[in-house]
Design a protein around this motif. Structure first.
Motif, PDB file in Angstrom:
ATOM      1  N   ALA A 105       0.827  -1.201   0.000  1.00 26.99           N
ATOM      2  CA  ALA A 105       0.000   0.000   0.000  1.00 26.99           C
ATOM      3  C   ALA A 105       0.863   1.253   0.000  1.00 26.99           C
ATOM      4  O   ALA A 105       0.515   2.259  -0.635  1.00 26.99           O
ATOM      5  N   ALA A 106       1.999   1.199   0.683  1.00 23.23           N
ATOM      6  CA  ALA A 106       2.883   2.362   0.729  1.00 23.23           C
ATOM      7  C   ALA A 106       3.467   2.667  -0.646  1.00 23.23           C
ATOM      8  O   ALA A 106       3.523   3.830  -1.069  1.00 23.23           O
ATOM      9  N   THR A 107       3.935   1.641  -1.363  1.00 25.01           N
ATOM     10  CA  THR A 107       4.514   1.878  -2.683  1.00 25.01           C
ATOM     11  C   THR A 107       3.462   2.350  -3.678  1.00 25.01           C
ATOM     12  O   THR A 107       3.741   3.192  -4.536  1.00 25.01           O
ATOM     13  N   VAL A 108       2.246   1.854  -3.568  1.00 24.31           N
ATOM     14  CA  VAL A 108       1.195   2.313  -4.477  1.00 24.31           C
ATOM     15  C   VAL A 108       0.813   3.755  -4.167  1.00 24.31           C
ATOM     16  O   VAL A 108       0.572   4.553  -5.085  1.00 24.31           O
ATOM     17  N   ASP A 156      -6.565   8.529  -9.636  1.00 20.33           N
ATOM     18  CA  ASP A 156      -7.703   7.773  -9.104  1.00 20.33           C
ATOM     19  C   ASP A 156      -7.538   6.281  -9.368  1.00 20.33           C
ATOM     20  O   ASP A 156      -7.870   5.442  -8.519  1.00 20.33           O
ATOM     21  N   GLU A 157      -7.013   5.942 -10.544  1.00 21.50           N
ATOM     22  CA  GLU A 157      -6.806   4.522 -10.851  1.00 21.50           C
ATOM     23  C   GLU A 157      -5.803   3.902  -9.890  1.00 21.50           C
ATOM     24  O   GLU A 157      -6.024   2.805  -9.350  1.00 21.50           O
ATOM     25  N   ALA A 180      -4.325   1.127  -4.581  1.00 14.35           N
ATOM     26  CA  ALA A 180      -3.816   1.184  -3.207  1.00 14.35           C
ATOM     27  C   ALA A 180      -4.854   0.644  -2.223  1.00 14.35           C
ATOM     28  O   ALA A 180      -4.509  -0.035  -1.242  1.00 14.35           O
ATOM     29  N   LEU A 181      -6.112   0.943  -2.484  1.00 11.84           N
ATOM     30  CA  LEU A 181      -7.175   0.423  -1.622  1.00 11.84           C
ATOM     31  C   LEU A 181      -7.238  -1.100  -1.684  1.00 11.84           C
ATOM     32  O   LEU A 181      -7.405  -1.774  -0.656  1.00 11.84           O
ATOM     33  N   GLU A 182      -7.084  -1.668  -2.887  1.00  9.46           N
ATOM     34  CA  GLU A 182      -7.088  -3.122  -3.028  1.00  9.46           C
ATOM     35  C   GLU A 182      -5.927  -3.754  -2.280  1.00  9.46           C
ATOM     36  O   GLU A 182      -6.088  -4.772  -1.588  1.00  9.46           O
ATOM     37  N   TRP A 241     -11.866   7.504  -3.855  1.00  4.98           N
ATOM     38  CA  TRP A 241     -10.942   6.457  -3.444  1.00  4.98           C
ATOM     39  C   TRP A 241     -10.289   6.788  -2.111  1.00  4.98           C
ATOM     40  O   TRP A 241     -10.014   5.878  -1.314  1.00  4.98           O
ATOM     41  N   ILE A 242     -10.027   8.080  -1.867  1.00 10.57           N
ATOM     42  CA  ILE A 242      -9.328   8.413  -0.617  1.00 10.57           C
ATOM     43  C   ILE A 242     -10.279   8.293   0.577  1.00 10.57           C
ATOM     44  O   ILE A 242      -9.847   7.923   1.683  1.00 10.57           O
TER      45      ILE A 242
END
Length: 951
Positions: free
Chosen positions: A628-631, A649-650, A655-657, A692-693
């Motif tokens: 998640a950090a790298t994304v 957004d993509e 990152a959410l996934e 997404w955020i």
């Protein structure tokens, strides 16, 4: 086969057979080897399609090639080079040599993913036979150049390691001496290591035309020992380059084929390498026969340029009349890009295991041979760095000589004594004077006496090595002995100074027209800077964006290049680019010419740097090991460099996934810092937060609440990671609650947390204090208990480390941490404090160095600023009044501060009404809501009165 008499080498066969019987005490293996060498030579020279054996970067091979091309004038030149590199050969005229032909693949299809990116390079220098053949074929009308070696794709397909599964395969190591592609690791003590010298080629697989070096270690050691030389490059220079420099064509061919046959027959029987060598030869002869059949060309009008090792081939497909049983397999689905990259002498030496300076010495010898023999070399029209031949000086077109059957030249060559070159005193004296001059410029205390010593020592070393004329290697050893002495005062030692004096490391350059579209686009977009960015070295760029708004586009390009290119290619000196911030003035150090290879390889990935950056961000976000950090980092880069919401957004959804699938907390600190920055940016620049955020905060709140009890007890989860989880939960709490999260989940997670370590225990106390489950008085009492207990005082530094990390999620505790540290210094005796102090300092430094500034600022605000104030200073935690029980509260009528509040009742009434209290003010017995509030909480009134009285 026809073309030569049957008994061409019969006399030599008889002599070798007799020698084998004499020295080996009868016929046997030695006889088979010696006679096999002659058979290999005989077979190669009888071939109707003339085979021209070469050695890579050999001046003798280049001179012999030039002579033969002018004499024979072949109509077709078959060249041992990857067949898929043919389209880029014409771009050589737009470059300054040395450069390297490159095949590059970013994504693999059919190869292990661990091998990516795939890269194959074939360096070209002016002092090489292949360049002479290329220049002749491209600039001579009616001549066809055909590349016949396997494709770049087959280079990796045929590697023995490619036959393993992807799980066990490792990428071919370009420094592995067992690599079958001419990629040689060096056993020479003076050969450059794979580092800065090999940077122009990186970790690409290198291809040599003529990999002529013993593959039998004992043979090479034997040759070096008896030749009285230190490394292979010196042996080749002394015993092959110099004797063959003035030899005729037949002698050159037969000697080179003999050397190739010798090294081939004495090579270790590595099945994988032998199979690759033979498959390459089958491939080349199959391609040549296909071309001859398709075009109807007479083999007598063709010339086959290959390494001497392959000229002595024994495969059944050898020759124009060989078997057509070899089937060339299809290429994989990998998409290859082809181009030219700059190369250098040092890069060639490092990649192919040559001695340092050997390629520079070869270039110097090439120029010297041209002056001595008056041979006119071939040069591509418009070739940079060499100039065009002067009018009237070009060699007249040669008339092809009649075909004469070659005679036995090996017997005479092997019988003749070594040629003793006459000592060129003028040349050696010039070298000696020049090295002393160079040594003085580099800080050595060299004098005329050192020049004389170098001169005499060079002659002495050459005599000890059975040479009448000192070679550059003899001179180098003499200079090191006589000039360097004890220490090296500067950056360069004497050995390096000799290499520079002999020609130095020459670096090539790819011209603008030969660059890929992306590289040309970068230079066009940076044109407003008015800098010569194609030249090597560092250029300083000053961007006054406020005064010249058009430079903002240059700034955008430079920031993307900083993200894509290696460190040092584009380095900002002044200016910063962060979320929501742009500089109005910037200063850059640019070295795009030095890092031209990296810029060219970007062109293999896309047509613009924005496209390449977008592809890399997607590839990073969707990598199997993405966190998640790298994304989130890719989201930040997308916002910074590409703008817009589409890609951000993509990547945010990605990152959410990734966050929802993570089961560890290793990336929690970086996740916290990046999501805070992104939240601050979107709150100030967008009317609403991206969906997404919001989902990320909501999911992260539940995710970290779930992992919190395990993280408190898990030894692998550090206190910094747990503090980052709490920081996420506390700082995102208001947004998460507004999105539907339940605070009870966090309270339950803390209630289920039972840490074993002292640091995590202190962190849990701080978290409970923040949530109201533990008062500051209780927290202070626990710390006092730790200091007062001899059994726990030794662990107090670790508790302080936990409190220090608690400043990340609960920054309001900074004053309490200062109080806890101060109490320790105030209460502990020296006998306890002094042994305990190093542990405290190391714990605080290693555990929370990034949080120390917050603690220091709080301490600076708390403690007096001057020494005079220290005598009357009282710590705030000691001066703070402690309210007693409610039954001891004074009567409201006589409470301090009541008169002040009675005179100004509006404020207190408003607060009481807000809290739901009822009543009215009275002079004797106040019963108004404000009076009741003051009666219950007199400390606020006292503090306010004291503040106003002091003012």
């Amino acid at each position: 086969m026809s073309g030569t008499p049957e008994g061409t080498f019969e006399a030599l066969r008889a002599q070798l057979q007799e020698a084998a019987a004499t020295f080996a005490d009868g016929p046997g293996a030695l006889e088979g080897i010696l006679l096999g060498l002659v058979d290999d030579v005989d077979r190669a020279v009888r071939e109707p399609l003339e085979i021209f054996p070469v050695c890579h970067h050999s001046p003798a091979s280049a001179i012999a090639m030039t002579r033969r091309l002018r004499e024979k004038q072949p109509k077709v030149v078959y060249l041992e080079l990857c067949e898929d590199m043919a389209p880029i050969l014409t771009e050589l005229r737009n470059c300054r040599l040395p450069v390297a032909l490159q095949a590059f693949a970013t994504e693999t299809d059919g190869f292990p993913a661990a091998w990516a990116p795939l890269s194959v390079v074939a360096p070209i220098t002016e002092a090489s036979a292949e360049y002479q053949a290329i220049a002749y074929a491209l600039d001579t009308p009616g001549v066809e150049l055909v590349l016949v070696d396997r494709s770049s794709d087959h280079v990796f397909q045929w590697d023995p390691r490619a036959r393993h599964s992807e799980d066990t395969a490792a990428r071919p190591d370009p420094s592995d001496p067992s690599d079958p592609d001419g990629v040689s690791g060096s056993s020479d003590p003076d050969a450059p290591t794979a580092g800065e010298a090999a940077a122009p080629h990186g970790d690409a697989v290198g291809l040599e035309i003529g990999d002529l070096r013993p593959r039998f270690a004992e043979l090479e050691e034997h040759l070096l020992r008896h030749g009285r030389v230190r490394h292979w490059s010196e042996w080749w220079h002394q015993y092959v380059e110099l004797p063959l420099g003035d030899s005729d064509h037949d002698t050159y061919r037969q000697v080179m084929i003999l050397i190739g046959s010798l090294f081939r027959r004495l090579a270790p029987g590595d099945p994988g390498r032998v199979r690759v060598d033979e498959d390459r030869e089958r491939h080349m002869w199959t391609r040549m026969r296909e071309h001859l059949a398709a075009t109807g060309t007479d083999p007598e009008d063709c010339l086959y340029v290959c390494g001497a090792f392959h000229a002595a081939s024994r495969v059944e497909e050898f020759g124009v009349h060989g078997n057509d049983t070899f089937e060339i397999g299809p290429r994989s689905a990998t998409q290859w890009r082809h181009g030219l990259i700059p190369s250098s002498h040092a890069a060639i030496e490092a990649q192919f295991g040559l001695a340092a300076g050997s390629v520079s010495i070869a270039a110097t010898l090439w120029a010297k041979n041209l002056r001595r023999t008056r041979v006119q070399p071939y040069r591509l029209t418009g070739q940079a760095g060499g100039g065009r031949p002067k009018a009237g000086k070009s060699a007249p077109p040669a008339i092809p000589a009649p075909a004469v059957p070659p005679s036995d030249k090996l017997t005479g060559f092997l019988r003749q004594p070594p040629t003793l070159d006459r000592l060129d005193e003028a040349e050696l004296l010039g070298w000696s004077v020049e090295i002393v001059r160079a040594a003085r410029r580099n800080g050595y205390l060299a004098s005329t006496a050192d020049a004389i010593a170098v001169f005499e020592t060079s002659i002495l070393l050459a005599g000890m090595r059975d040479r009448a004329k000192p070679t550059p290697y003899d001179f180098q050893d003499a200079a090191v002995t006589c000039v360097e002495k004890d220490t090296v005062p500067g950056r360069r030692d004497v050995r390096r100074l000799v290499e520079i004096m002999m020609g130095g490391d020459r670096t090539g350059q790819v011209g603008y027209e030969a660059l890929p579209p992306l590289a040309r686009d970068v230079h066009d977009r940076l044109a407003p800077l008015n800098l010569k960015l194609q030249q090597r070295g560092v250029r300083r760029a000053l961007l006054d964006i406020a005064g010249r708004p058009e430079l903002e586009q240059c700034s955008d390009v430079l920031w993307i290049l900083r993200r894509l290119l290696p460190q040092g290619a584009a380095r900002p000196i002044m200016g910063e680019r962060s979320l929501g911030e742009r500089s109005i003035q910037e200063s850059w150090d640019l070295a795009l010419g030095t890092h031209q290879r990296a810029l060219i390889e970007l062109g293999y990935e896309g047509v613009s740097i924005e496209q390449v950056l977008e592809q890399r961000l997607r590839r990073t976000a969707h990598a199997p090991d993405a966190t998640a950090a790298t994304v989130l980092e890719t989201v930040e880069d997308a916002v910074l460099h590409l703008g817009g919401r589409r890609l951000a957004d993509e990547l945010g959804n990605r990152a959410l996934e990734v966050l929802s699938t993570e089961r560890g907390v290793d990336g929690a600190p970086e996740v916290l810092h990046r999501i805070r920055r992104l939240l601050a940016y979107y709150r100030t620049s967008e009317p609403v937060l991206p969906p997404w955020i919001e989902s990320f905060v909501k999911t992260g709140y539940a995710h970290y609440c779930t992992l919190l009890p395990t993280a408190f007890t898990d030894d692998d989860a550090t206190v910094r990671q747990v503090a980052a989880m709490l920081g996420f939960l506390f700082s995102m709490e208001s947004l998460a609650l507004s999105l539907g999260c339940d605070r009870t989940q966090l309270e339950l997670a803390l209630a289920q947390s039972h840490p074993q370590s002292h640091t995590k225990t202190a962190l849990l106390w701080a978290a409970r204090t923040h949530l109201g489950g533990l008062s500051r008085e209780d927290l202070r009492a626990r710390c006092d208990e730790l200091l007062g207990n001899p059994l726990t005082v030794a662990a107090y530094p670790r508790y302080l480390s936990g409190f220090l990390h608690a400043l990340e999620p609960v920054p309001g505790l900074s004053d309490f941490v200062v109080e806890a540290v101060s109490n320790a210094f105030a209460r502990l005796p020296d006998a306890v404090l002094l042994p305990w102090l190093p542990t405290l300092l190391t714990t605080l430094r290693s555990g929370g160095a990034e949080l120390a500034p917050l603690l220091i600022r709080e301490a600076a605000r708390t403690f007096p600023g001057t020494l005079a104030e220290l005598d009357t200073w009282t710590p705030p935690w000691l001066a703070r009044p402690h309210p007693g029980p409610l039954e001891h509260t004074p009567h409201p009528a006589v409470a301090p501060g009541h008169s002040l509040l009675a005179a100004h009742p509006a404020t207190c009434d408003a607060l009481a009404d807000r809290l739901g209290c009822e009543g009215t003010w009275a002079a004797a017995a106040p019963a108004a809501p404000g009076a009741a509030l003051v009666a219950r909480h007199p400390a606020a009134g006292e503090a306010l009165e004291a503040l106003l009285a002091g003012g």
